[in-house]
Design a protein around this motif. Structure first.
Motif, PDB file in Angstrom:
ATOM      1  N   PHE A  34      16.579 -38.718   1.066  1.00 33.13           N
ATOM      2  CA  PHE A  34      16.211 -37.741   2.079  1.00 33.13           C
ATOM      3  C   PHE A  34      17.040 -37.958   3.353  1.00 33.13           C
ATOM      4  O   PHE A  34      17.462 -39.076   3.651  1.00 33.13           O
ATOM      5  CB  PHE A  34      14.734 -37.900   2.483  1.00 33.13           C
ATOM      6  N   TYR A  36      16.124 -37.043   7.335  1.00 29.03           N
ATOM      7  CA  TYR A  36      15.196 -36.520   8.320  1.00 29.03           C
ATOM      8  C   TYR A  36      15.912 -36.451   9.665  1.00 29.03           C
ATOM      9  O   TYR A  36      16.802 -37.260   9.958  1.00 29.03           O
ATOM     10  CB  TYR A  36      13.969 -37.421   8.453  1.00 29.03           C
ATOM     11  N   LEU A  44       9.700 -36.655  13.389  1.00 32.94           N
ATOM     12  CA  LEU A  44      10.737 -36.418  12.398  1.00 32.94           C
ATOM     13  C   LEU A  44      10.390 -35.179  11.578  1.00 32.94           C
ATOM     14  O   LEU A  44       9.222 -34.864  11.349  1.00 32.94           O
ATOM     15  CB  LEU A  44      10.864 -37.609  11.446  1.00 32.94           C
ATOM     16  N   PHE A  89      17.887 -39.771  10.286  1.00 29.27           N
ATOM     17  CA  PHE A  89      17.415 -40.887   9.483  1.00 29.27           C
ATOM     18  C   PHE A  89      17.642 -40.592   8.006  1.00 29.27           C
ATOM     19  O   PHE A  89      17.223 -39.544   7.498  1.00 29.27           O
ATOM     20  CB  PHE A  89      15.916 -41.112   9.686  1.00 29.27           C
ATOM     21  N   SER A  93      12.794 -42.861  -1.453  1.00 31.22           N
ATOM     22  CA  SER A  93      11.426 -43.053  -1.918  1.00 31.22           C
ATOM     23  C   SER A  93      11.434 -44.118  -2.993  1.00 31.22           C
ATOM     24  O   SER A  93      12.342 -44.192  -3.811  1.00 31.22           O
ATOM     25  CB  SER A  93      10.857 -41.757  -2.500  1.00 31.22           C
ATOM     26  N   LEU A  99       8.208 -44.090   1.533  1.00 28.35           N
ATOM     27  CA  LEU A  99       9.560 -43.848   2.028  1.00 28.35           C
ATOM     28  C   LEU A  99      10.067 -45.061   2.789  1.00 28.35           C
ATOM     29  O   LEU A  99       9.331 -45.652   3.578  1.00 28.35           O
ATOM     30  CB  LEU A  99       9.584 -42.637   2.950  1.00 28.35           C
ATOM     31  N   PHE A 101      13.050 -46.045   5.435  1.00 28.07           N
ATOM     32  CA  PHE A 101      13.985 -45.390   6.347  1.00 28.07           C
ATOM     33  C   PHE A 101      15.103 -46.334   6.766  1.00 28.07           C
ATOM     34  O   PHE A 101      14.896 -47.542   6.908  1.00 28.07           O
ATOM     35  CB  PHE A 101      13.255 -44.920   7.608  1.00 28.07           C
ATOM     36  N   GLY A 102      16.277 -45.754   7.013  1.00 26.59           N
ATOM     37  CA  GLY A 102      17.332 -46.479   7.689  1.00 26.59           C
ATOM     38  C   GLY A 102      17.009 -46.571   9.168  1.00 26.59           C
ATOM     39  O   GLY A 102      15.974 -46.078   9.629  1.00 26.59           O
ATOM     40  N   GLN A 103      17.912 -47.200   9.914  1.00 27.11           N
ATOM     41  CA  GLN A 103      17.621 -47.462  11.320  1.00 27.11           C
ATOM     42  C   GLN A 103      17.855 -46.257  12.219  1.00 27.11           C
ATOM     43  O   GLN A 103      17.523 -46.273  13.399  1.00 27.11           O
ATOM     44  CB  GLN A 103      18.447 -48.656  11.836  1.00 27.11           C
ATOM     45  N   GLY A 104      18.413 -45.191  11.675  1.00 27.41           N
ATOM     46  CA  GLY A 104      18.661 -43.991  12.470  1.00 27.41           C
ATOM     47  C   GLY A 104      20.032 -43.996  13.112  1.00 27.41           C
ATOM     48  O   GLY A 104      20.554 -45.051  13.498  1.00 27.41           O
TER      49      GLY A 104
ATOM     50  N   TYR B  35       3.524 -45.052  10.954  1.00 29.06           N
ATOM     51  CA  TYR B  35       4.782 -45.755  11.125  1.00 29.06           C
ATOM     52  C   TYR B  35       4.925 -46.174  12.584  1.00 29.06           C
ATOM     53  O   TYR B  35       4.391 -45.535  13.485  1.00 29.06           O
ATOM     54  CB  TYR B  35       5.978 -44.849  10.792  1.00 29.06           C
ATOM     55  N   LEU B  41      15.575 -50.670  14.394  1.00 28.48           N
ATOM     56  CA  LEU B  41      14.797 -51.008  13.192  1.00 28.48           C
ATOM     57  C   LEU B  41      14.351 -49.781  12.418  1.00 28.48           C
ATOM     58  O   LEU B  41      13.762 -49.914  11.342  1.00 28.48           O
ATOM     59  CB  LEU B  41      13.567 -51.840  13.585  1.00 28.48           C
ATOM     60  N   GLY B  42      14.590 -48.602  12.943  1.00 24.49           N
ATOM     61  CA  GLY B  42      14.157 -47.395  12.258  1.00 24.49           C
ATOM     62  C   GLY B  42      12.653 -47.286  12.241  1.00 24.49           C
ATOM     63  O   GLY B  42      11.969 -47.742  13.160  1.00 24.49           O
ATOM     64  N   GLY B  99       6.699 -39.600  -1.415  1.00 26.52           N
ATOM     65  CA  GLY B  99       8.011 -39.863  -1.999  1.00 26.52           C
ATOM     66  C   GLY B  99       8.302 -38.825  -3.058  1.00 26.52           C
ATOM     67  O   GLY B  99       7.728 -37.749  -3.053  1.00 26.52           O
ATOM     68  N   PHE B 106       5.391 -35.015  10.152  1.00 24.29           N
ATOM     69  CA  PHE B 106       5.145 -35.994  11.195  1.00 24.29           C
ATOM     70  C   PHE B 106       4.468 -35.379  12.404  1.00 24.29           C
ATOM     71  O   PHE B 106       4.716 -34.223  12.774  1.00 24.29           O
ATOM     72  CB  PHE B 106       6.464 -36.619  11.656  1.00 24.29           C
TER      73      PHE B 106
END
Lengths: 111, 115
Positions: A34, A36, A44, A89, A93, A99, A101-104, B35, B41-42, B99, B106
């Motif tokens: 994904f 986002y 997001l 981001f 999954s 999910l 996520f990467g750090q953005g 979250y 760190l996302g 997922g 959100f």
């Protein structure tokens, strides 16, 4: 374990420039992937997704192709606009539906 | 309008003072999740819930509690907040487990500062 790595930002581009934001992943099995987007002051929202290898997700001029051989899902857009300024981001999954996520990556587009 | 609503949006509190961040969704979603977002760190998952009365720990559950007594609500409870819980918090929901082909919706986020 499962993880997502994105290129570090911020990325600063001029309007109409070509955009690439790199994303690579580590995962067992065959995750869905994904992108986002988070606009300033907002939560997001899903930009695009791909559920199997070689799938291409696309939306609002953005594209990303699920490359299993390189474990990548790079985000591209041919001509960015100021309104594309946001944090992007990459996510995957994993089993159970969570999910990761990467750090953005922050994108700033200048007029 | 389909939405996830969090309150408060901004909060400054002191160490040890219990607080609750509420989350409500109007989409009849089964799956809800919390979250936290920290620079570099996302997003990291705190807790999630597959359905009413079903909750489970995410990746960073320490110092947090949740409950899911009704389908639409999923409050996040900080019993004794500490400065390392200063963060931007997001609630999210999904029709499915979030997922696979599911899409997460959100809220707008709650910025918490613990002094």
């Amino acid at each position: 374990g499962n993880s997502v790595t994105q290129m570090e930002g911020p990325v600063t581009l001029s309007e109409e420039a070509f955009l690439t934001i790199n994303c690579t992943y580590t995962a067992t099995g065959y995750p869905s992937l994904f992108w986002y987007v988070q606009y300033p002051g907002e939560g997001l929202q899903l930009l695009l997704k791909a559920t199997k290898a070689d799938d291409k997700g696309s939306n609002k001029g953005f594209e990303a192709t699920y490359r299993k051989e390189t474990t990548s899902f790079h985000l591209e857009k041919g001509s960015v606009q100021v309104s594309d300024s946001a944090v992007y981001f990459c996510a995957l999954s994993r089993k159970g539906g969570k999910l990761i996520f990467g750090q953005g990556t922050e994108l700033s587009v200048k007029p | 309008e389909a939405q996830v609503t969090q309150n408060p949006r901004y909060l400054i509190t002191v160490t040890g003072k219990k607080l609750t961040v509420t989350c409500s969704q109007n989409m009849n979603h089964e799956y809800m999740s919390w979250y936290r977002q920290d620079p570099g760190l996302g997003l990291r998952q705190i807790y999630y819930s597959m359905n009413v009365e079903v909750t489970d720990k995410g990746d960073v559950p320490e110092g947090y509690k949740v409950s899911r007594k009704e389908k639409r609500n999923f409050p996040l409870i900080l019993e004794s907040p500490s400065p390392n819980q200063t963060s931007l918090y997001f609630c999210a929901s999904s029709l499915t487990t979030g997922g696979g082909t599911g899409e997460l919706f959100f809220g707008e986020g709650s910025r918490l500062t613990v002094l």
